[in-house]
Scaffold this motif. Structure first.
Motif, mmCIF file in Angstrom:
data_model
loop_
_atom_site.group_PDB
_atom_site.id
_atom_site.type_symbol
_atom_site.label_atom_id
_atom_site.label_comp_id
_atom_site.label_asym_id
_atom_site.label_seq_id
_atom_site.Cartn_x
_atom_site.Cartn_y
_atom_site.Cartn_z
ATOM 1 N N ILE A 287 2.348 5.373 19.794
ATOM 2 C CA ILE A 287 1.422 6.373 19.865
ATOM 3 C C ILE A 287 0.021 6.131 19.328
ATOM 4 O O ILE A 287 -0.826 7.114 19.087
ATOM 5 N N GLY A 288 -0.158 5.065 18.736
ATOM 6 C CA GLY A 288 -1.419 4.725 18.356
ATOM 7 C C GLY A 288 -1.415 4.941 16.785
ATOM 8 O O GLY A 288 -0.711 5.716 16.179
ATOM 9 N N ASN A 289 -2.320 3.928 16.062
ATOM 10 C CA ASN A 289 -2.247 3.912 14.528
ATOM 11 C C ASN A 289 -3.439 4.815 14.174
ATOM 12 O O ASN A 289 -4.629 4.312 14.321
ATOM 13 N N GLN A 290 -3.429 5.888 13.844
ATOM 14 C CA GLN A 290 -4.483 6.803 13.281
ATOM 15 C C GLN A 290 -4.714 6.658 11.726
ATOM 16 O O GLN A 290 -5.462 7.448 11.232
ATOM 17 N N MET A 291 -4.190 5.784 11.110
ATOM 18 C CA MET A 291 -4.417 5.893 9.761
ATOM 19 C C MET A 291 -5.682 5.084 9.284
ATOM 20 O O MET A 291 -5.922 3.974 9.870
ATOM 21 N N ARG A 292 -6.513 5.798 8.427
ATOM 22 C CA ARG A 292 -7.845 5.157 7.998
ATOM 23 C C ARG A 292 -7.795 4.203 7.175
ATOM 24 O O ARG A 292 -6.709 4.212 6.225
ATOM 25 N N TYR B 189 13.129 6.378 18.313
ATOM 26 C CA TYR B 189 13.662 6.268 16.994
ATOM 27 C C TYR B 189 13.695 4.959 16.613
ATOM 28 O O TYR B 189 13.589 4.005 17.200
ATOM 29 N N GLY B 190 13.994 4.996 15.161
ATOM 30 C CA GLY B 190 14.022 3.670 14.300
ATOM 31 C C GLY B 190 13.223 3.574 13.482
ATOM 32 O O GLY B 190 12.774 4.702 12.524
ATOM 33 N N VAL B 191 12.567 2.276 13.029
ATOM 34 C CA VAL B 191 11.783 2.150 11.596
ATOM 35 C C VAL B 191 10.355 2.290 12.067
ATOM 36 O O VAL B 191 9.887 1.499 13.080
ATOM 37 N N TRP B 192 9.510 2.916 11.342
ATOM 38 C CA TRP B 192 7.975 3.123 11.554
ATOM 39 C C TRP B 192 7.413 2.635 10.170
ATOM 40 O O TRP B 192 7.695 3.095 9.060
ATOM 41 N N HIS B 193 6.353 2.021 10.175
ATOM 42 C CA HIS B 193 5.590 1.769 8.809
ATOM 43 C C HIS B 193 4.507 2.494 8.967
ATOM 44 O O HIS B 193 3.701 2.816 9.775
ATOM 45 N N CYS B 194 4.028 3.259 7.827
ATOM 46 C CA CYS B 194 2.838 4.197 8.095
ATOM 47 C C CYS B 194 2.256 4.188 6.621
ATOM 48 O O CYS B 194 2.660 4.992 5.818
ATOM 49 N N THR B 195 1.132 3.587 6.614
ATOM 50 C CA THR B 195 0.148 3.612 5.233
ATOM 51 C C THR B 195 -0.973 3.430 5.772
ATOM 52 O O THR B 195 -1.507 3.028 7.006
ATOM 53 N N ASN B 196 -2.110 3.892 4.845
ATOM 54 C CA ASN B 196 -3.515 3.737 4.963
ATOM 55 C C ASN B 196 -3.813 2.272 5.273
ATOM 56 O O ASN B 196 -3.206 1.372 4.715
ATOM 57 N N GLU B 197 -4.985 1.953 5.965
ATOM 58 C CA GLU B 197 -5.344 0.688 6.185
ATOM 59 C C GLU B 197 -6.016 0.095 4.975
ATOM 60 O O GLU B 197 -6.865 0.525 4.146
ATOM 61 N N GLY B 198 -5.714 -1.300 4.938
ATOM 62 C CA GLY B 198 -6.271 -2.158 3.759
ATOM 63 C C GLY B 198 -5.186 -2.285 2.625
ATOM 64 O O GLY B 198 -4.458 -1.332 2.423
ATOM 65 N N ILE B 199 -5.691 -3.288 1.871
ATOM 66 C CA ILE B 199 -4.797 -3.988 0.710
ATOM 67 C C ILE B 199 -5.654 -3.875 -0.615
ATOM 68 O O ILE B 199 -6.622 -4.367 -0.569
ATOM 69 N N CYS B 200 -5.005 -3.490 -1.621
ATOM 70 C CA CYS B 200 -5.654 -3.608 -2.864
ATOM 71 C C CYS B 200 -4.567 -3.568 -4.247
ATOM 72 O O CYS B 200 -3.429 -3.644 -3.749
ATOM 73 N N SER B 201 -4.977 -3.727 -5.409
ATOM 74 C CA SER B 201 -4.150 -3.933 -6.394
ATOM 75 C C SER B 201 -4.242 -2.422 -7.155
ATOM 76 O O SER B 201 -4.932 -1.810 -6.884
ATOM 77 N N TRP B 202 -3.405 -2.305 -8.129
ATOM 78 C CA TRP B 202 -3.068 -1.193 -8.671
ATOM 79 C C TRP B 202 -4.708 -1.095 -9.394
ATOM 80 O O TRP B 202 -5.071 0.035 -9.873
ATOM 81 N N ALA B 203 -5.096 -2.154 -10.165
ATOM 82 C CA ALA B 203 -6.116 -2.007 -10.951
ATOM 83 C C ALA B 203 -7.706 -1.904 -10.107
ATOM 84 O O ALA B 203 -8.399 -1.049 -10.384
ATOM 85 N N ASP B 204 -7.640 -2.153 -8.638
ATOM 86 C CA ASP B 204 -8.519 -1.853 -7.815
ATOM 87 C C ASP B 204 -8.416 -0.534 -7.523
ATOM 88 O O ASP B 204 -9.483 0.254 -7.372
ATOM 89 N N LEU B 205 -7.223 0.309 -7.302
ATOM 90 C CA LEU B 205 -7.273 1.702 -7.174
ATOM 91 C C LEU B 205 -7.723 2.276 -8.077
ATOM 92 O O LEU B 205 -8.388 3.554 -7.854
ATOM 93 N N ALA B 206 -7.488 1.826 -9.306
ATOM 94 C CA ALA B 206 -7.895 2.717 -10.576
ATOM 95 C C ALA B 206 -9.268 2.709 -10.887
ATOM 96 O O ALA B 206 -9.946 3.592 -10.692
ATOM 97 N N GLU B 207 -10.029 1.390 -10.658
ATOM 98 C CA GLU B 207 -11.641 1.402 -10.453
ATOM 99 C C GLU B 207 -12.104 2.101 -9.584
ATOM 100 O O GLU B 207 -13.059 2.887 -9.841
#
Ligand SMILES: NC(=O)c1ccc[n+]([C@@H]2O[C@H](COP(=O)([O-])OP(=O)(O)OC[C@H]3O[C@@H](n4cnc5c(N)ncnc54)[C@H](OP(=O)(O)O)[C@@H]3O)[C@@H](O)[C@H]2O)c1
Length: 288
Positions: free
Chosen positions: A272-277, A209-227
């Motif tokens: 348990i391993g990070n399965q986020m792609r 129990y406790g805090v988990w971070h869970c996001t897809n891997e990699g970083i971008c900006s909102w503009a990158d995501l829109a493009e």
């Protein structure tokens, strides 16, 4: 196994449904019985309504709270409503879970961080939200963790799935225009609701129990995501990049958002391993 999913009509609620139906769902969920609920049938901000719901139903093993006031600008305008849904709501669920010895998976956000430091944030980093939404969500995390020792807080970010989200909005407005203006100095991790749902089902089976971070891997900006969305979907629309300061001048009522709120899935990696792609791979699947 008996599950309750609150906020079931939202993006993540739909994705949990699909994840349970998927062939690769963890085996523990075969034959599980799920109650799905959303407004107006259960308002989690009402303690009496939550208690009455738990009394009227068979005891749950796991409750997944997908319910939230997710309109970031709206939270700025009505903090009382934001606090009710995002802080009192999870507290009410956590208390009811503790009474019935159920585990709670409560979903939170990267917006609990100020976004002022470089480097991905770990679960152990100190939050300091800069928006009403972030403050209400941080309060919800603390209240849920305090009210039930069997609470998982799963922080995610920039979610897209079935429902209203940034990617869908960009595609809709991009169809009819040559150019859209998008902020390019806020960085984070776009995350597929489907991928998050799959990880939540795995997290719920642990007693870590406790805090988990869970996001897809990699970083971008909102503009990158829109493009990226335009490129993958074949939409012929240019992205004109602007700064957060420019955006604020054009939309003075909008909430401040973290400049850099990328998360590191440290708890997943060490257990348990990070399965986020990678985010782009997940986005391609979504748009297909
Ligand atoms: N969306 C994102 O980009 C994002 C990013 C980071 C974290 N998160 C977190 O991820 C979780 C799931 O987000 P989502 O995108 O799936 O949200 P969503 O699509 O907005 O769904 C939330 C659902 O909760 C319902 N709800 C709101 N207030 C409620 C209340 N008091 N009682 C019961 N149900 C209530 C909403 O109903 P109405 O539609 O009728 O209000 C809606 O069906 C939330 O905890 C959110 O804070 C989301």
């Amino acid at each position: 196994m008996r599950l309750l999913v609150t906020g079931a009509n939202g993006q993540l609620g739909h994705a949990i449904d699909a994840a349970l139906e998927a062939k690769d769902a963890p085996a523990a969920y075969v034959d599980c019985v799920v109650d799905w609920v959303d407004l107006p049938d259960l308002d989690i901000s009402s303690a009496s309504a939550v208690d009455a719901w738990f009394v009227a139903h068979e005891p749950y093993d796991v409750v997944v709270n997908c319910a939230a006031f997710t309109n970031v600008d709206g939270c700025e305008a009505d903090f009382a409503a934001a606090f009710s849904a995002n802080a009192l709501g999870p507290m009410n669920l956590a208390r009811a879970c503790a009474t019935g010895d159920a585990a709670l998976v409560h979903v939170s956000t990267d917006y609990v961080f100020p976004g002022t430091e470089p480097g991905e944030r770990l679960e152990t980093d100190v939050p300091a939200p800069i928006s009403a939404y972030g403050r209400s969500k941080l309060a919800g995390e603390g209240l849920a963790l305090a009210a039930n020792h069997r609470t998982h807080v799963v922080r995610t970010a920039w979610l897209y799935g079935e429902g209203k989200n940034f990617v869908r909005t960009m595609l809709r407005i991009g169809e009819g225009r040559d150019e859209v203006t998008v902020v390019d100095d806020q960085l984070g991790n776009p995350t597929s609701a489907a991928d998050l749902a799959h990880e939540i089902l795995r997290i719920a089976l642990t007693d870590d129990y406790g805090v988990w971070h869970c996001t897809n891997e990699g970083i971008c900006s909102w503009a990158d995501l829109a493009e990226a969305a335009y490129e993958i979907a074949g939409v012929n629309c240019r992205v004109r990049r602007c700064s957060s300061a420019d955006w604020k001048r054009m939309n003075p009522q909008s909430a401040d958002r973290p400049a850099f709120s990328a998360l590191k899935n440290g708890h997943l990696e060490s257990t348990i391993g990070n399965q986020m792609r990678p985010w782009r791979e997940a986005l391609e699947d979504y748009l297909r």
